[in-house]
Design an enzyme around this catalytic site. Structure first.
Site, mmCIF file in Angstrom:
data_model
loop_
_atom_site.group_PDB
_atom_site.id
_atom_site.type_symbol
_atom_site.label_atom_id
_atom_site.label_comp_id
_atom_site.label_asym_id
_atom_site.label_seq_id
_atom_site.Cartn_x
_atom_site.Cartn_y
_atom_site.Cartn_z
ATOM 1 N N HIS A 196 0.819 -1.214 0.000
ATOM 2 C CA HIS A 196 0.000 0.000 0.000
ATOM 3 C C HIS A 196 0.855 1.267 0.000
ATOM 4 C CE1 HIS A 196 -3.441 -2.674 1.683
ATOM 5 N NE2 HIS A 196 -3.436 -2.651 0.364
ATOM 6 N N HIS A 243 -8.122 -7.538 -7.754
ATOM 7 C CA HIS A 243 -8.412 -8.412 -6.603
ATOM 8 C C HIS A 243 -8.600 -7.465 -5.413
ATOM 9 C CE1 HIS A 243 -6.426 -11.129 -9.407
ATOM 10 N NE2 HIS A 243 -6.706 -12.172 -8.650
ATOM 11 N N SER A 254 -6.756 -1.649 -0.460
ATOM 12 C CA SER A 254 -6.314 -0.868 -1.624
ATOM 13 C C SER A 254 -7.423 0.043 -2.188
ATOM 14 C CB SER A 254 -5.736 -1.788 -2.703
ATOM 15 O OG SER A 254 -6.555 -2.915 -2.928
ATOM 16 N N GLU A 276 -13.754 -8.316 -7.578
ATOM 17 C CA GLU A 276 -13.564 -9.257 -6.467
ATOM 18 C C GLU A 276 -14.386 -10.493 -6.783
ATOM 19 O OE1 GLU A 276 -11.763 -9.641 -3.497
ATOM 20 O OE2 GLU A 276 -12.944 -11.483 -3.429
ATOM 21 N N GLY A 289 -10.323 -11.548 -11.514
ATOM 22 C CA GLY A 289 -9.381 -10.470 -11.785
ATOM 23 C C GLY A 289 -8.570 -10.666 -13.054
ATOM 24 N N ASP A 303 -3.410 -7.866 -7.200
ATOM 25 C CA ASP A 303 -2.987 -8.346 -5.879
ATOM 26 C C ASP A 303 -3.591 -9.731 -5.664
ATOM 27 O OD1 ASP A 303 -2.105 -8.427 -3.288
ATOM 28 O OD2 ASP A 303 -3.626 -7.049 -2.504
HETATM 29 C C1 SAM Z 1 -4.704 -10.178 -1.254
HETATM 30 S S1 SAM Z 1 -6.439 -9.975 -1.269
HETATM 31 C C2 SAM Z 1 -6.707 -8.372 -1.896
HETATM 32 C C3 SAM Z 1 -6.431 -7.252 -0.974
HETATM 33 C C4 SAM Z 1 -6.646 -5.895 -1.563
HETATM 34 N N1 SAM Z 1 -6.059 -5.745 -2.888
HETATM 35 C C5 SAM Z 1 -6.038 -4.871 -0.661
HETATM 36 O O1 SAM Z 1 -4.863 -4.516 -0.876
HETATM 37 O O2 SAM Z 1 -6.714 -4.387 0.236
HETATM 38 C C6 SAM Z 1 -6.925 -10.934 -2.642
HETATM 39 C C7 SAM Z 1 -8.414 -10.875 -2.919
HETATM 40 O O3 SAM Z 1 -8.657 -11.498 -4.175
HETATM 41 C C8 SAM Z 1 -9.846 -12.245 -4.101
HETATM 42 N N2 SAM Z 1 -9.725 -13.225 -5.194
HETATM 43 C C9 SAM Z 1 -9.184 -14.464 -5.194
HETATM 44 N N3 SAM Z 1 -9.132 -14.957 -6.450
HETATM 45 C C10 SAM Z 1 -9.637 -13.991 -7.262
HETATM 46 C C11 SAM Z 1 -9.810 -13.875 -8.666
HETATM 47 N N4 SAM Z 1 -9.463 -14.861 -9.484
HETATM 48 N N5 SAM Z 1 -10.313 -12.727 -9.142
HETATM 49 C C12 SAM Z 1 -10.662 -11.704 -8.328
HETATM 50 N N6 SAM Z 1 -10.524 -11.750 -6.988
HETATM 51 C C13 SAM Z 1 -10.014 -12.877 -6.461
HETATM 52 C C14 SAM Z 1 -9.891 -12.793 -2.718
HETATM 53 O O4 SAM Z 1 -11.215 -13.083 -2.337
HETATM 54 C C15 SAM Z 1 -9.288 -11.635 -1.927
HETATM 55 O O5 SAM Z 1 -10.279 -10.767 -1.456
#
Ligand code: SAM
Length: 278
Positions: A19, A42, A100, A118, A144, A164
């Protein structure tokens, strides 16, 4: 849907690293007058209650944001990030950590916009609720990796994508390489940031080899680790790849990471590096 929930990890050292750098990229894009689009592939839920039992399970934020929260000597380069954290905690005690999307919300201007994807339905619902009154944000229940195809290039022709991925299944490094290639093919001037965990050395070597083979020019690789290379108990470190890094960003990262390393790992432990890949 797989089990990864970011709430267990909110505010940990990896979030601080990601971040702090993400905020610098947003600041850099906001320097030019023309509006831009921020694509968060994500996105998570956007904000995290640190008193929640999931955050309390391992209290990972204690090795992350808690270590910066009381510091009065943080470098000015961290101000945009730390202000976004403070904005979630107006009473002055650390209770909520911004994801994020919340950091981007603070740094976008009136005509910029963000696209938030998401795949976990519950997290998407929470995200939509958290951003219901944010007219600059669109929230999508979408993979994503598909989002790269669906939303690039943005109509503004200026943009920052944060990918992410949760790295909770096999093949995620390869998917990230593919996404980087696809993003660059679709939008050669876009700024792209890809977070990744530091896992087994062999997997990382293959990842770097595959990245070089994309022949995408000017990839900047930034890494920070708080444990030694043979550490397996939990996440030892993480990295970020930045494609088309804005002017000045690399130097900012070179100034920031040593400070973050000392704050997060303690003197003499861990390491950090910034280098051009290629
Ligand atoms: C590391 S976290 C994201 C944190 C966020 N970017 C932040 O910095 O606050 C990853 C997120 O991706 C989601 N996720 C997992 N596989 C995914 C996909 N194929 N496409 C989109 N989201 C996905 C998960 O549910 C999770 O909420």
């Amino acid at each position: 849907m797989r089990a990864y929930r970011h709430h267990f990890h909110a505010g940990n050292f990896a979030d601080v690293f990601k971040h702090a750098l993400f905020a610098r990229l947003l600041v850099a894009l906001a320097k030019k007058e023309k509006p831009f689009c921020c694509l968060d592939t994500h996105a998570g839920t956007g904000r995290y209650d640190l008193a929640h039992r999931w955050a309390q399970k391992n209290r990972e934020y204690e090795g992350g944001i808690s270590r910066l929260w009381q510091r009065r000597d943080a470098p000015a380069l961290l101000a945009p990030y730390l202000e976004a954290v403070r904005a979630e905690n107006p009473d002055g005690s650390l209770g909520v950590y911004p994801g994020s999307p919340a950091i981007a919300r603070r740094l976008l201007r009136a005509d910029d916009r963000m696209v938030l994807c998401e795949l976990n339905e519950k997290d998407k619902d929470a995200l939509r609720k958290n951003f219901a009154r944010e007219r600059r944000a669109g929230v999508h229940l979408l993979d994503g990796f598909q989002a790269v195809k669906a939303f690039l290039p943005p109509r503004e022709r200026r943009g920052l994508m944060l990918m992410d991925a949760s790295f909770d299944r096999k093949g995620e490094y390869a998917r990230v390489v593919e996404a980087l290639r696809e993003a660059h093919n679709r939008f050669a001037t876009g700024v792209f940031a890809f977070w990744y965990p530091l896992m087994e050395p062999a997997a990382l070597r293959a990842f770097e080899r595959d990245l070089r083979e994309t022949r995408v020019p000017g990839i900047v690789q930034l890494e920070l680790w708080v444990h030694p290379a043979d550490w397996t108990a939990d996440l030892r470190g993480c990295g970020m790849l930045v494609v088309n890094s804005p002017f000045g960003f690399e130097n900012e990262a070179r100034a920031l990471l040593p400070w973050l390393l000392t704050a997060l790992a303690g003197p003499g432990a861990g390491g950090q590096r910034v280098r051009a890949l290629g």
